[in-house]
Design a protein around this motif. Structure first.
Motif, PDB file in Angstrom:
ATOM      1  N   GLU A  16       0.842  -1.220   0.000  1.00 35.37           N
ATOM      2  CA  GLU A  16       0.000   0.000   0.000  1.00 35.37           C
ATOM      3  C   GLU A  16       0.868   1.256   0.000  1.00 35.37           C
ATOM      4  O   GLU A  16       0.595   2.231  -0.704  1.00 35.37           O
ATOM      5  CB  GLU A  16      -0.911   0.041   1.239  1.00 35.37           C
ATOM      6  CG  GLU A  16      -2.112  -0.878   1.189  1.00 35.37           C
ATOM      7  CD  GLU A  16      -2.990  -0.641  -0.035  1.00 35.37           C
ATOM      8  OE1 GLU A  16      -3.139   0.516  -0.464  1.00 35.37           O
ATOM      9  OE2 GLU A  16      -3.510  -1.640  -0.569  1.00 35.37           O
ATOM     10  N   ILE A  17       1.907   1.223   0.830  1.00 35.91           N
ATOM     11  CA  ILE A  17       2.778   2.395   0.950  1.00 35.91           C
ATOM     12  C   ILE A  17       3.577   2.589  -0.340  1.00 35.91           C
ATOM     13  O   ILE A  17       3.679   3.703  -0.865  1.00 35.91           O
ATOM     14  CB  ILE A  17       3.693   2.256   2.188  1.00 35.91           C
ATOM     15  CG1 ILE A  17       2.835   2.369   3.451  1.00 35.91           C
ATOM     16  CG2 ILE A  17       4.797   3.314   2.185  1.00 35.91           C
ATOM     17  CD1 ILE A  17       3.537   1.970   4.732  1.00 35.91           C
ATOM     18  N   ALA A  18       4.095   1.493  -0.867  1.00 34.88           N
ATOM     19  CA  ALA A  18       4.880   1.597  -2.110  1.00 34.88           C
ATOM     20  C   ALA A  18       4.021   2.136  -3.252  1.00 34.88           C
ATOM     21  O   ALA A  18       4.506   2.862  -4.131  1.00 34.88           O
ATOM     22  CB  ALA A  18       5.477   0.240  -2.475  1.00 34.88           C
ATOM     23  N   ARG A  19       2.729   1.804  -3.225  1.00 34.26           N
ATOM     24  CA  ARG A  19       1.830   2.288  -4.280  1.00 34.26           C
ATOM     25  C   ARG A  19       1.734   3.819  -4.269  1.00 34.26           C
ATOM     26  O   ARG A  19       1.666   4.466  -5.309  1.00 34.26           O
ATOM     27  CB  ARG A  19       0.440   1.679  -4.064  1.00 34.26           C
ATOM     28  CG  ARG A  19      -0.398   1.564  -5.304  1.00 34.26           C
ATOM     29  CD  ARG A  19      -1.257   0.310  -5.243  1.00 34.26           C
ATOM     30  NE  ARG A  19      -2.130   0.309  -4.062  1.00 34.26           N
ATOM     31  CZ  ARG A  19      -3.401   0.661  -4.077  1.00 34.26           C
ATOM     32  NH1 ARG A  19      -3.963   1.065  -5.195  1.00 34.26           N
ATOM     33  NH2 ARG A  19      -4.131   0.610  -2.979  1.00 34.26           N
ATOM     34  N   ILE A  20       1.743   4.383  -3.054  1.00 29.49           N
ATOM     35  CA  ILE A  20       1.701   5.846  -2.944  1.00 29.49           C
ATOM     36  C   ILE A  20       3.045   6.443  -3.358  1.00 29.49           C
ATOM     37  O   ILE A  20       3.118   7.508  -3.972  1.00 29.49           O
ATOM     38  CB  ILE A  20       1.370   6.267  -1.486  1.00 29.49           C
ATOM     39  CG1 ILE A  20      -0.021   5.768  -1.097  1.00 29.49           C
ATOM     40  CG2 ILE A  20       1.478   7.782  -1.315  1.00 29.49           C
ATOM     41  CD1 ILE A  20      -0.389   6.010   0.360  1.00 29.49           C
ATOM     42  N   MET A  21       4.127   5.724  -3.040  1.00 33.83           N
ATOM     43  CA  MET A  21       5.463   6.279  -3.243  1.00 33.83           C
ATOM     44  C   MET A  21       6.020   6.080  -4.657  1.00 33.83           C
ATOM     45  O   MET A  21       6.882   6.839  -5.088  1.00 33.83           O
ATOM     46  CB  MET A  21       6.454   5.666  -2.235  1.00 33.83           C
ATOM     47  CG  MET A  21       6.065   5.818  -0.780  1.00 33.83           C
ATOM     48  SD  MET A  21       5.563   7.489  -0.338  1.00 33.83           S
ATOM     49  CE  MET A  21       7.135   8.334  -0.373  1.00 33.83           C
ATOM     50  N   PRO A  62      11.102   3.040  -3.514  1.00 31.71           N
ATOM     51  CA  PRO A  62       9.833   2.909  -2.781  1.00 31.71           C
ATOM     52  C   PRO A  62       9.685   1.559  -2.071  1.00 31.71           C
ATOM     53  O   PRO A  62       9.189   1.511  -0.947  1.00 31.71           O
ATOM     54  CB  PRO A  62       8.761   3.040  -3.863  1.00 31.71           C
ATOM     55  CG  PRO A  62       9.428   3.606  -5.035  1.00 31.71           C
ATOM     56  CD  PRO A  62      10.892   3.299  -4.937  1.00 31.71           C
ATOM     57  N   GLU A  63      10.105   0.480  -2.727  1.00 31.04           N
ATOM     58  CA  GLU A  63       9.925  -0.842  -2.108  1.00 31.04           C
ATOM     59  C   GLU A  63      10.804  -0.978  -0.867  1.00 31.04           C
ATOM     60  O   GLU A  63      10.337  -1.394   0.189  1.00 31.04           O
ATOM     61  CB  GLU A  63      10.215  -1.971  -3.108  1.00 31.04           C
ATOM     62  CG  GLU A  63       9.002  -2.363  -3.961  1.00 31.04           C
ATOM     63  CD  GLU A  63       8.666  -1.333  -5.027  1.00 31.04           C
ATOM     64  OE1 GLU A  63       9.610  -0.711  -5.551  1.00 31.04           O
ATOM     65  OE2 GLU A  63       7.474  -1.118  -5.322  1.00 31.04           O
TER      66      GLU A  63
END
Ligand code: GDP
Length: 298
Positions: free
Chosen positions: A78-83, A289-290
């Motif tokens: 979820e976080i990587a998707r934003i980043m 991001p990952e």
């Protein structure tokens, strides 16, 4: 990774070590979701973003029994998707000289970042000139000269207290005359007098454009990741003063507060060109991001 040596990611604070090495499954119920929300908020992600990340992660999964690794995997994707959209290296243009204006409050790591960037550009075979545009702080100019020596890059300075715009003008002329690939211009970062600083930055831009209407080609805002939510208001402030084109986040080594990057990406969508991960010349890394999401949640 970038955050090794820090105090551990979110989930290491929720689950004990033993639970992270053996596979324990826990039901994703309201209480668990609330705990996850609290951890995300505590990482400085901001309430709105934290709640959305948690909600997206939990969607269709309430009542399921999940292992720590699964929870981490879900949260980090979820976080990587934003980043993902903001992980953009500093664009290098064929245009010579590419003018990079560097802004940010004092102490954010501007000088250090300029030195690190100059060193990377040099290593990539580019010729670089630095202009010490914070003409009112003698210590800042000295520091920049030290970094210039380390990076093997000339640092142009002017008399203490002189007009930074005049220095910027001369520096651009010199960079053109010498066929330099890049000109990096440091600027003052005293927010105590915003009107002054705004006028100073505007004048630098005006004067640069007399020589090159497309300058500056990049306006980098340097932000200290350990200042947490304060970084958000710094973006707003500097966006009013300059046409900020991208960010460098410093001091991501050893902070558990990296969540502010998620808040920044979510709110402003400005590219994160690089991250500072230490005080040495090589401690500037591309933003991944990952890796970031794994380290934040781990
Ligand atoms: P400026 O006032 O914005 O030019 O900030 P400086 O470049 O002088 O940096 C302020 C302090 O932060 C110095 O002690 C730097 O060594 C330190 N610093 C800058 N970037 C980083 C970083 O990525 N990690 C760490 N740990 N320290 C940093």
């Amino acid at each position: 990774t970038a955050r090794e040596g820090g105090s551990g990611g979110l989930l290491s604070r929720l689950f004990g070590r033993s639970e992270r090495t053996t596979v324990v499954r826990r039901e994703l119920d309201d209480a668990m979701l609330e705990q996850l929300e609290e951890l995300l908020i505590a990482s400085d992600m901001g309430v709105d973003t934290a709640l959305r990340v948690a909600a997206n992660m939990a969607e269709g999964r309430m009542g399921r029994r999940l292992s720590t690794a699964e929870i981490q995997g879900l949260l980090s994707s979820e976080i990587a998707r934003i980043m993902d959209p903001v992980a953009v290296p500093l664009p290098l243009y064929p245009k010579k000289p590419q003018v990079v204006l560097v802004v940010g409050v004092n102490g954010s790591g501007k000088t250090t970042t300029i030195g690190k960037l100059a060193s990377q550009f040099r290593a990539a075979g580019k010729s670089v000139i630095i202009a010490a545009g914070d003409t009112f702080r003698a210590a800042a100019v000295e520091q920049l000269e030290v970094w210039g020596q380390r990076a093997g890059v000339p640092v142009l300075k002017a008399a203490e207290g002189s007009d930074p715009a005049a220095l910027a003008f001369d520096a651009l002329k010199k960079a053109e005359a010498e066929g330099a690939d890049l000109l990096m211009i440091d600027t003052a970062g005293r927010l105590q007098n915003r009107a002054d600083l705004m006028e100073e930055l505007a004048k630098i831009v005006r004067v640069l454009r007399k020589t090159d209407p497309s300058a500056p080609h990049n306006t980098l805002l340097v932000l200290d990741a350990t200042t947490g939510q304060n970084a958000l208001s710094q973006v707003e402030t500097f966006q009013k003063m300059a046409d900020v084109s991208g960010l460098v986040m410093t001091k991501l080594d050893g902070t558990a507060k990296g969540g502010v990057l998620v808040a920044l990406a979510d709110r402003f969508g400005l590219p994160i060109h690089a991250i500072g991960v230490g005080e040495q010349i090589d401690d500037l890394a591309p933003f991944d991001p990952e890796d970031f999401a794994r380290a934040l949640t781990g």
